[in-house]
Design an enzyme around this catalytic site. Structure first.
Site, PDB file in Angstrom:
ATOM      1  N   SER A 165     -80.362 -20.243  37.568  1.00 48.06           N
ATOM      2  CA  SER A 165     -80.272 -21.961  37.289  1.00 48.06           C
ATOM      3  C   SER A 165     -79.250 -22.082  38.740  1.00 48.06           C
ATOM      4  O   SER A 165     -79.895 -21.915  39.893  1.00 48.06           O
ATOM      5  CB  SER A 165     -79.171 -21.865  36.285  1.00 48.06           C
ATOM      6  OG  SER A 165     -79.105 -23.420  35.995  1.00 48.06           O
ATOM      7  N   HIS A 192     -84.156 -23.132  36.355  1.00 47.43           N
ATOM      8  CA  HIS A 192     -83.843 -24.337  35.893  1.00 47.43           C
ATOM      9  C   HIS A 192     -84.127 -25.348  36.830  1.00 47.43           C
ATOM     10  O   HIS A 192     -83.323 -25.584  38.082  1.00 47.43           O
ATOM     11  CB  HIS A 192     -82.329 -24.553  35.459  1.00 47.43           C
ATOM     12  CG  HIS A 192     -82.036 -23.840  34.261  1.00 47.43           C
ATOM     13  ND1 HIS A 192     -80.844 -23.708  33.935  1.00 47.43           N
ATOM     14  CD2 HIS A 192     -82.635 -23.299  33.041  1.00 47.43           C
ATOM     15  CE1 HIS A 192     -80.646 -23.056  32.664  1.00 47.43           C
ATOM     16  NE2 HIS A 192     -81.943 -22.860  32.343  1.00 47.43           N
ATOM     17  N   ASP A 285     -77.304 -20.177  29.083  1.00 42.98           N
ATOM     18  CA  ASP A 285     -78.862 -20.165  28.857  1.00 42.98           C
ATOM     19  C   ASP A 285     -79.152 -18.578  29.217  1.00 42.98           C
ATOM     20  O   ASP A 285     -79.063 -18.233  30.196  1.00 42.98           O
ATOM     21  CB  ASP A 285     -79.473 -21.299  29.465  1.00 42.98           C
ATOM     22  CG  ASP A 285     -81.026 -20.996  29.114  1.00 42.98           C
ATOM     23  OD1 ASP A 285     -81.326 -20.702  28.078  1.00 42.98           O
ATOM     24  OD2 ASP A 285     -81.918 -21.280  29.923  1.00 42.98           O
TER      25      ASP A 285
END
Length: 354
Positions: A165, A192, A285
């Site tokens: 991310s 992401h 996540d």
């Protein structure tokens, strides 16, 4: 949510102010005209979010992002005249910690209206991640029901799955650039990133590595030497026939595409061991998915705190004891090469932490 604007164009600043103030609860904490001023202001008064231009006098947005994330980190969205025309700069900024990017919503056109709505959507997502949104329950990806698949594991290629991310592009480049052209494994990446930037990310990564990088499309299968990158705002997932698909569920999950959804689908359907890596990023996540993969016999790696732009996702994995190794990106590349070599020779690698 306290939001700062860094932009040297008066029209852009005014447009951003108007867009932000349409949402109750948003306030402008300060405005800076160049990167140097932004770094100084952020050190004195760190906002929840910065809307950062790319091109400014004295210090540009890339360098300002690097210094801010090092000295007084906060969420940053790149807001510039044309994201698509400056993809290289955008991913450079993302490598230093920028969370996302969007075109500046100059007033008066349908395109600007779309950009304004997109900006507000991205801000709302970041607000959820940093706990600044209205209190709602964040849904968790469903835990995969573990089943075995009939395909024999020896028929499947070695697989490396990577989730990342904030700061991910730079870490991904550091890893992929160190893998040889004859790297004998398939690689899948869930970063992401908004789907409008996924093609640009693929192009940028192709310039960093001797491997072939391409967007993952519906029906793709893992193939040695091919790096597949999740390419939509839906979640990449492996199906029982070992082909890749995209799913909208869970719809309200703030991480899109989700690393956990992907990792858990691998745990359910990939009937062979592999290597899973969780890199720098905000939030948690991928941590549960990494833990699940470790329990299924995968070799798991989390990026270390020192090299992480945001030590959120890998930290959550470490706290779950999900990582066999904790390494910086350069050492992760070395470990991946060793894993593939050991698998080819049939020699097991010891379960060690560094």
């Amino acid at each position: 949510m306290r939001i700062a604007i860094v932009n040297d164009t008066a029209m852009a600043v005014e447009a951003l102010k108007r867009v932000l103030l349409t949402v109750p609860g948003h306030e402008i904490s300060w405005i800076a005209r160049d990167g140097t001023e932004a770094v100084a202001r952020c050190a004195r008064d760190t906002p929840d979010l910065i809307l950062m231009d790319l091109f400014m006098p004295v210090m540009d947005g890339v360098e300002a992002t690097r210094q801010i994330m090092k000295q007084s980190p906060c969420a940053i969205i790149i807001v510039t005249a044309s994201v698509s025309k400056n993809a290289g700069k955008v991913f450079e900024a993302m490598g230093y910690g920028a969370r996302d990017a969007v075109n500046v919503p100059i007033l008066g056109t349908q395109e600007s209206s779309d950009s304004a709505q997109l900006l507000l959507t991205k801000i709302a997502t970041i607000a959820k991640l940093i706990g600044k949104s209205s209190p709602t329950s964040t849904p968790k990806p469903q835990t995969a029901k573990l089943t075995s698949f009939s395909t024999h594991s020896t028929l499947l290629p070695p697989l490396v799955a990577i989730g990342s991310s904030t700061g991910g592009p730079k870490a991904l480049a550091a890893i992929l650039s160190r893998l040889p052209a004859n790297f004998g494994a398939a690689i899948a990446i869930v970063q992401h990133v908004d789907m409008q930037f996924s093609a640009g990310l693929v192009d940028w990564l192709n310039q960093q590595t001797a491997l072939t990088v391409q967007l993952a499309t519906v029906g793709d299968r893992f193939e040695k030497g091919i790096v597949l990158v999740a390419g939509t705002n839906d979640h990449l997932s492996l199906h029982s026939d070992l082909t890749l698909h995209y799913t909208k569920e869970p719809i309200d999950y703030p991480y899109r595409p989700s690393v956990d959804v992907f990792f858990k689908s691998l745990a359910q359907y990939w009937n062979a061991k592999g290597t899973a890596v969780l890199l720098t990023g905000m939030g948690q996540d991928g941590a549960q998915g990494l833990s699940l993969l470790r329990s299924r016999g995968w070799h798991t790696i989390a990026q270390d705190e020192k090299s992480s732009v945001v030590y959120g996702m890998p930290k959550a994995a470490v706290q779950l004891n999900a990582a066999v190794e904790i390494l910086p990106p350069e050492a992760i590349a070395t470990s991946l090469i060793q894993q593939i070599m050991f698998r080819k020779s049939g020699v097991p690698k010891s379960d060690t932490r560094k």
